[in-house]
Design a protein around this motif. Structure first.
Motif, mmCIF file in Angstrom:
data_model
loop_
_atom_site.group_PDB
_atom_site.id
_atom_site.type_symbol
_atom_site.label_atom_id
_atom_site.label_comp_id
_atom_site.label_asym_id
_atom_site.label_seq_id
_atom_site.Cartn_x
_atom_site.Cartn_y
_atom_site.Cartn_z
ATOM 1 N N PRO A 62 0.812 -1.223 0.000
ATOM 2 C CA PRO A 62 0.000 0.000 0.000
ATOM 3 C C PRO A 62 0.846 1.275 0.000
ATOM 4 O O PRO A 62 0.390 2.321 -0.429
ATOM 5 C CB PRO A 62 -0.844 -0.106 1.273
ATOM 6 N N LEU A 63 2.072 1.190 0.473
ATOM 7 C CA LEU A 63 2.955 2.356 0.435
ATOM 8 C C LEU A 63 3.361 2.663 -0.996
ATOM 9 O O LEU A 63 3.259 3.801 -1.460
ATOM 10 C CB LEU A 63 4.211 2.123 1.285
ATOM 11 N N ALA A 64 3.834 1.625 -1.689
ATOM 12 C CA ALA A 64 4.276 1.800 -3.069
ATOM 13 C C ALA A 64 3.135 2.313 -3.942
ATOM 14 O O ALA A 64 3.340 3.167 -4.814
ATOM 15 C CB ALA A 64 4.813 0.478 -3.617
ATOM 16 N N GLY A 83 2.990 5.991 -3.606
ATOM 17 C CA GLY A 83 4.229 6.741 -3.825
ATOM 18 C C GLY A 83 5.006 7.002 -2.551
ATOM 19 O O GLY A 83 5.788 7.946 -2.471
ATOM 20 N N LEU A 84 4.809 6.154 -1.540
ATOM 21 C CA LEU A 84 5.510 6.310 -0.276
ATOM 22 C C LEU A 84 6.671 5.335 -0.201
ATOM 23 O O LEU A 84 6.782 4.414 -1.007
ATOM 24 C CB LEU A 84 4.539 6.086 0.888
ATOM 25 N N LEU A 86 6.717 13.877 3.779
ATOM 26 C CA LEU A 86 5.301 13.572 4.007
ATOM 27 C C LEU A 86 4.462 14.848 4.062
ATOM 28 O O LEU A 86 3.311 14.871 3.612
ATOM 29 C CB LEU A 86 5.127 12.748 5.280
ATOM 30 N N GLU A 87 5.049 15.907 4.585
ATOM 31 C CA GLU A 87 4.367 17.203 4.610
ATOM 32 C C GLU A 87 4.188 17.723 3.178
ATOM 33 O O GLU A 87 3.111 18.214 2.816
ATOM 34 C CB GLU A 87 5.175 18.193 5.436
ATOM 35 N N ASP A 88 5.221 17.585 2.357
ATOM 36 C CA ASP A 88 5.135 18.010 0.950
ATOM 37 C C ASP A 88 4.081 17.224 0.182
ATOM 38 O O ASP A 88 3.484 17.738 -0.762
ATOM 39 C CB ASP A 88 6.487 17.862 0.254
#
Length: 141
Positions: free
Chosen positions: A27-29, A32-33, A73-75
């Motif tokens: 789920p991250l990939a 885009g995490l 993560l903020e961006d």
């Protein structure tokens, strides 16, 4: 004749850990995490925000490595930086998008856990959990 390394308990433990981590990264990939972002997102459970020091302790990531992750993560719009608590210490909280992502990661984790539990059965699962706990204790030196 000695056993090949691939037949060892340690090899199987490494293999299982690797496959479990790959499954948790899906789920991250898809969003885009990166690896490790899940720990940060899961550590930001309190809607009011979490001090950076608490997040460091939760993730085990020192502040000099955590800060670029938080910035990224903020961006992406997943978290907001803010002052937390009565002391107004530096912290962060999840945005609405971040909360949605966190929920998806938790749901995926639960589905994997349920699949493992269903396949192993209650007694074997408990025994495995206890065995892994002993292994962790032995390796934590």
């Amino acid at each position: 004749m000695t056993k090949p390394p691939t037949a060892s308990t340690l090899y199987r433990l490494i293999e299982a850990g690797h496959l479990a981590r790959q499954a948790l990264l899906a789920p991250l990939a898809a969003r885009g995490l990166e690896a490790g972002d899940d720990a940060v997102l899961l550590g930001l459970a309190d809607p009011a925000g979490v001090p950076v020091t608490t997040l460091e302790a939760f993730t085990g990531v020192p502040s000099d490595h955590l800060d670029p992750i938080l910035r990224r993560l903020e961006d992406k719009g997943l978290l907001l930086r803010l002052a937390v608590g009565p002391e107004m210490v530096p912290g962060a909280r999840l945005s609405q998008q971040g909360q949605t992502t966190r929920t998806a990661i938790e749901d995926h984790w639960r589905q994997l856990e349920d699949t493992i539990a269903e396949d192993l059965g209650k007694k074997t699962r408990k025994s495995l959990r206890q065995g892994l706990k002993r292994i962790i204790t032995l390796l934590d030196f």
